[in-house]
Design an enzyme around this catalytic site. Structure first.
Site, PDB file in Angstrom:
ATOM      1  N   GLU A   1       0.850  -1.192   0.000  1.00 26.85           N
ATOM      2  CA  GLU A   1       0.000   0.000   0.000  1.00 26.85           C
ATOM      3  C   GLU A   1       0.883   1.239   0.000  1.00 26.85           C
ATOM      4  O   GLU A   1       1.980   1.240   0.564  1.00 26.85           O
ATOM      5  CB  GLU A   1      -0.905   0.011   1.238  1.00 26.85           C
ATOM      6  CG  GLU A   1      -1.830   1.226   1.284  1.00 26.85           C
ATOM      7  CD  GLU A   1      -2.860   1.167   2.392  1.00 26.85           C
ATOM      8  OE1 GLU A   1      -3.699   2.094   2.466  1.00 26.85           O
ATOM      9  OE2 GLU A   1      -2.847   0.199   3.177  1.00 26.85           O
TER      10      GLU A   1
ATOM     11  N   ASN B   1      -6.752   1.694   2.701  1.00 33.54           N
ATOM     12  CA  ASN B   1      -7.431   2.974   2.846  1.00 33.54           C
ATOM     13  C   ASN B   1      -6.997   3.985   1.794  1.00 33.54           C
ATOM     14  O   ASN B   1      -7.787   4.825   1.355  1.00 33.54           O
ATOM     15  CB  ASN B   1      -7.168   3.546   4.245  1.00 33.54           C
ATOM     16  CG  ASN B   1      -7.841   2.734   5.335  1.00 33.54           C
ATOM     17  OD1 ASN B   1      -8.583   1.787   5.073  1.00 33.54           O
ATOM     18  ND2 ASN B   1      -7.574   3.091   6.579  1.00 33.54           N
TER      19      ASN B   1
ATOM     20  N   ASN C   1     -12.292  -0.873  -0.852  1.00 34.69           N
ATOM     21  CA  ASN C   1     -11.637  -1.274   0.392  1.00 34.69           C
ATOM     22  C   ASN C   1     -12.429  -0.770   1.601  1.00 34.69           C
ATOM     23  O   ASN C   1     -12.729   0.429   1.701  1.00 34.69           O
ATOM     24  CB  ASN C   1     -10.223  -0.679   0.460  1.00 34.69           C
ATOM     25  CG  ASN C   1      -9.534  -0.985   1.774  1.00 34.69           C
ATOM     26  OD1 ASN C   1      -9.065  -2.102   1.984  1.00 34.69           O
ATOM     27  ND2 ASN C   1      -9.478  -0.019   2.678  1.00 34.69           N
ATOM     28  N   GLU C   2     -12.793  -1.670   2.493  1.00 33.28           N
ATOM     29  CA  GLU C   2     -13.338  -1.366   3.825  1.00 33.28           C
ATOM     30  C   GLU C   2     -14.398  -0.261   3.811  1.00 33.28           C
ATOM     31  O   GLU C   2     -14.417   0.612   4.676  1.00 33.28           O
ATOM     32  CB  GLU C   2     -12.212  -1.006   4.791  1.00 33.28           C
ATOM     33  CG  GLU C   2     -11.328  -2.192   5.125  1.00 33.28           C
ATOM     34  CD  GLU C   2     -10.293  -1.901   6.209  1.00 33.28           C
ATOM     35  OE1 GLU C   2     -10.222  -0.751   6.691  1.00 33.28           O
ATOM     36  OE2 GLU C   2      -9.543  -2.822   6.565  1.00 33.28           O
TER      37      GLU C   2
ATOM     38  N   TYR D   1      -7.013  -8.015  12.232  1.00 35.45           N
ATOM     39  CA  TYR D   1      -5.720  -7.771  12.876  1.00 35.45           C
ATOM     40  C   TYR D   1      -5.847  -8.124  14.356  1.00 35.45           C
ATOM     41  O   TYR D   1      -6.890  -7.891  14.977  1.00 35.45           O
ATOM     42  CB  TYR D   1      -5.306  -6.301  12.725  1.00 35.45           C
ATOM     43  CG  TYR D   1      -5.052  -5.891  11.299  1.00 35.45           C
ATOM     44  CD1 TYR D   1      -3.833  -6.192  10.675  1.00 35.45           C
ATOM     45  CD2 TYR D   1      -6.013  -5.214  10.556  1.00 35.45           C
ATOM     46  CE1 TYR D   1      -3.590  -5.822   9.356  1.00 35.45           C
ATOM     47  CE2 TYR D   1      -5.777  -4.839   9.248  1.00 35.45           C
ATOM     48  CZ  TYR D   1      -4.566  -5.146   8.650  1.00 35.45           C
ATOM     49  OH  TYR D   1      -4.335  -4.777   7.342  1.00 35.45           O
TER      50      TYR D   1
ATOM     51  N   GLU E   1      -6.545  -8.950   4.076  1.00 33.09           N
ATOM     52  CA  GLU E   1      -5.716  -8.260   5.071  1.00 33.09           C
ATOM     53  C   GLU E   1      -5.758  -9.071   6.355  1.00 33.09           C
ATOM     54  O   GLU E   1      -6.847  -9.276   6.922  1.00 33.09           O
ATOM     55  CB  GLU E   1      -6.187  -6.826   5.346  1.00 33.09           C
ATOM     56  CG  GLU E   1      -5.896  -5.825   4.254  1.00 33.09           C
ATOM     57  CD  GLU E   1      -6.220  -4.390   4.668  1.00 33.09           C
ATOM     58  OE1 GLU E   1      -6.007  -4.048   5.856  1.00 33.09           O
ATOM     59  OE2 GLU E   1      -6.688  -3.632   3.800  1.00 33.09           O
TER      60      GLU E   1
ATOM     61  N   GLN F   1       1.522  -5.805   5.928  1.00 33.69           N
ATOM     62  CA  GLN F   1       1.922  -5.536   4.555  1.00 33.69           C
ATOM     63  C   GLN F   1       3.280  -6.195   4.296  1.00 33.69           C
ATOM     64  O   GLN F   1       3.775  -6.931   5.150  1.00 33.69           O
ATOM     65  CB  GLN F   1       1.969  -4.038   4.324  1.00 33.69           C
ATOM     66  CG  GLN F   1       0.583  -3.383   4.417  1.00 33.69           C
ATOM     67  CD  GLN F   1       0.613  -1.886   4.095  1.00 33.69           C
ATOM     68  OE1 GLN F   1       1.574  -1.355   3.540  1.00 33.69           O
ATOM     69  NE2 GLN F   1      -0.444  -1.204   4.462  1.00 33.69           N
TER      70      GLN F   1
END
Length: 507
Positions: A27, A72, A172-173, A244, A292, A354
């Site tokens: 990213e 993001n 994304n999200e 996470y 992720e 990442q």
């Protein structure tokens, strides 16, 4: 000493090992791109600015697919800014991470880097501030051979041949209020449906990932997936998962058991997918892209001058969430890999987030060295060794007590069987902080196997569980031989050290 038994039968399989399970993520965030994979002027940079020392470690680690450019970041990104002559590209602000984006590195550079790294590209599109037309144009730019406006622009920009990107993320999200362009499930579901239709009209060979919940604790979890797939089931191929984990308040026992939560998260999403499939009388199967996942100490949104938060000043590639990982973190990462492999019949794509510097298995310093973090090792071993079929295991183990999950198995395992090579590989963790585990693996229908290699990642050299790999001690945590692993009367016998993740290869 505790005892554990794993029973393996070659006829009890789950699925083929999906090679995309061993993915990573790049990213435009912090120092992942700039001074990570790309640093013109570094002593080890090639003529394109790619850091050869980092590239060598990436090849060693063995990711198969890499998601790009966010995250993001992508929800406010204009992909056109990253193509064409670098000198003509605009400098923009990135609201997601409050940084300055120079656009010196863009789509063409990433395609070149990905080819050098021998990885598949997973391209994310902006459905935060943009929509159907911009997504359709990007597919045309990347994949159409020529003779149209966008494909000819790609050719003019130096790429005569199509990039042929097959895997695409539809944003994304977007369930998250923090996301630029946050949407309700119904808003996003309709947008994803129409965007997917338009993209596949340009290239019907592509595969599409719809945005799922940002984590299992989201108040809309479950209903988000159900609503989105009710709209877009026929148009998409996967729905995403993000998660996470971190140790809270010194509760190492619960942290070591977090794969129990990952198992439940996956199984909940599978149940929702299949409910939509049944209700909609669909025939195709939508699977999961867990694009992720990692250990992330989320108190550490650090920059040089603003500890524990994103900097209030506008800067280019500041240090951001550069977690230093311990041997405990590496064992937990090993159990996450075990969980993903066990669910490989439905989790067909996964990306550890990442790749470099930003909560990453590889670290680098600007103008300086690159090295492996402790979490590098379980990923590298599983990406290299997991081949053939995933086996369904019967595990009997002593229990450890945790505050968050109650009593859980001390031993966590996954295994693969490659009939072509006759190789069985068992990946096994001992979650206990204090007790070794006397392990027996019963082998049924697998013939006359012998232990070819046995290694463990554990507390090194009588160190403590916080031991980590630093630039000054890059090999402090590593894979070392697992002693006394052997086959006796059709069963593997080995002793698993406390706080360890081990690999046993038989052939």
């Amino acid at each position: 000493m505790s005892h554990a038994r794993i029973t393996i039968d070659r006829d009890y399989t789950i699925a083929d090992v999906p090679r995309r399970l061993f993915g990573s993520f790049v990213e435009h965030m912090g120092r992942c791109v700039y001074t990570g994979i790309y640093e013109p002027g570094h002593p080890l940079a090639d003529e394109r600015g790619f850091r050869k020392d980092v590239l060598s470690l990436v090849k060693e680690m063995g990711p198969t697919v890499i998601r790009y450019p966010g995250g993001n970041f992508v929800s406010g990104y204009l992909w056109e800014d990253g193509v064409g002559p670098a000198a003509d590209r605009p400098t923009r602000i990135d609201g997601a991470w409050h940084t300055i984006e120079t656009n010196a590195f863009g789509l063409h550079e990433f395609v070149d880097w990905a080819r050098e790294a021998d990885v598949e590209i997973m391209e994310a599109i902006n459905l935060g501030t943009r929509g159907v037309e911009e997504a359709r144009a990007l597919v045309e730019y990347a994949n159409h051979p020529g003779g149209t406006y966008w494909s000819d622009l790609r050719r003019k920009n130096g790429a005569a041949d199509p990039f042929d990107i097959k895997l695409w993320c539809l944003g994304n999200e977007l369930d998250g209020p923090w996301q630029i362009g946050h949407k309700t499930a119904a808003e996003y579901g309709r947008l994803a449906q129409e965007t997917a239709k338009a993209m596949k009209l340009v290239d019907d060979s592509i595969e599409l990932v719809a945005v799922g919940s940002s984590n299992r604790q989201m108040p809309t979890f479950g209903t988000w997936e159900h609503t989105v797939l009710t709209h877009a089931y026929d148009e998409v191929d996967y729905i995403s998962m993000h998660a996470y984990y971190q140790e809270h308040d010194g509760d190492a026992e619960s942290f070591l058991a977090e794969a129990v939560e990952m198992d439940a998260f996956i199984e909940g999403v599978v149940a929702t997918i299949d409910a939509v499939k049944a209700a909609g009388k669909h025939t195709k199967q939508v699977d999961i892209s867990f694009d992720e996942w990692n250990v992330w100490y989320q108190s550490g949104l650090d920059t040089e001058d603003q500890p524990h938060q994103v900097s209030k000043s506008w800067r280019t590639h500041p240090r951001l969430i550069e977690d230093t990982y311990s041997v405990t973190d590496a064992v937990v990462v090993g159990t996450f890999l075990n969980s993903l492999l066990r669910h490989g019949d439905r989790v067909r794509i996964a990306n550890q987030a990442q790749l470099v510097n930003v909560i990453a298995p590889i670290r680098s310093e600007e103008g300086g060295a690159a090295w492996r973090q402790s979490t590098f090792w379980p990923f590298e071993r599983m990406a290299r060794l997991a081949r053939g079929q995933i086996l369904r295991l019967a595990v009997s183990s002593s229990q450890i007590s945790t505050k968050r999950y109650g009593d859980v198995d001390a031993v966590d395992a996954a295994a693969t069987w490659d009939e072509q090579t006759g190789r069985l590989v068992v990946f096994v963790a001992n979650r206990s902080l204090e007790e070794s585990n006397d392990l027996t693996i019963d082998l049924r229908g697998l013939g006359d196997l012998r232990v070819k290699n046995a290694e463990t990642l554990t507390v090194p050299d009588a160190g403590d569980r916080h031991t980590a790999n630093l630039e000054s001690t890059p090999d402090a945590v590593r894979m070392v031989p697992l002693g006394a692993a052997e086959v006796v009367e059709g069963a593997v016998r080995a002793t698993l050290p406390p706080l360890s993740w081990s690999v046993i290869e038989l052939g």
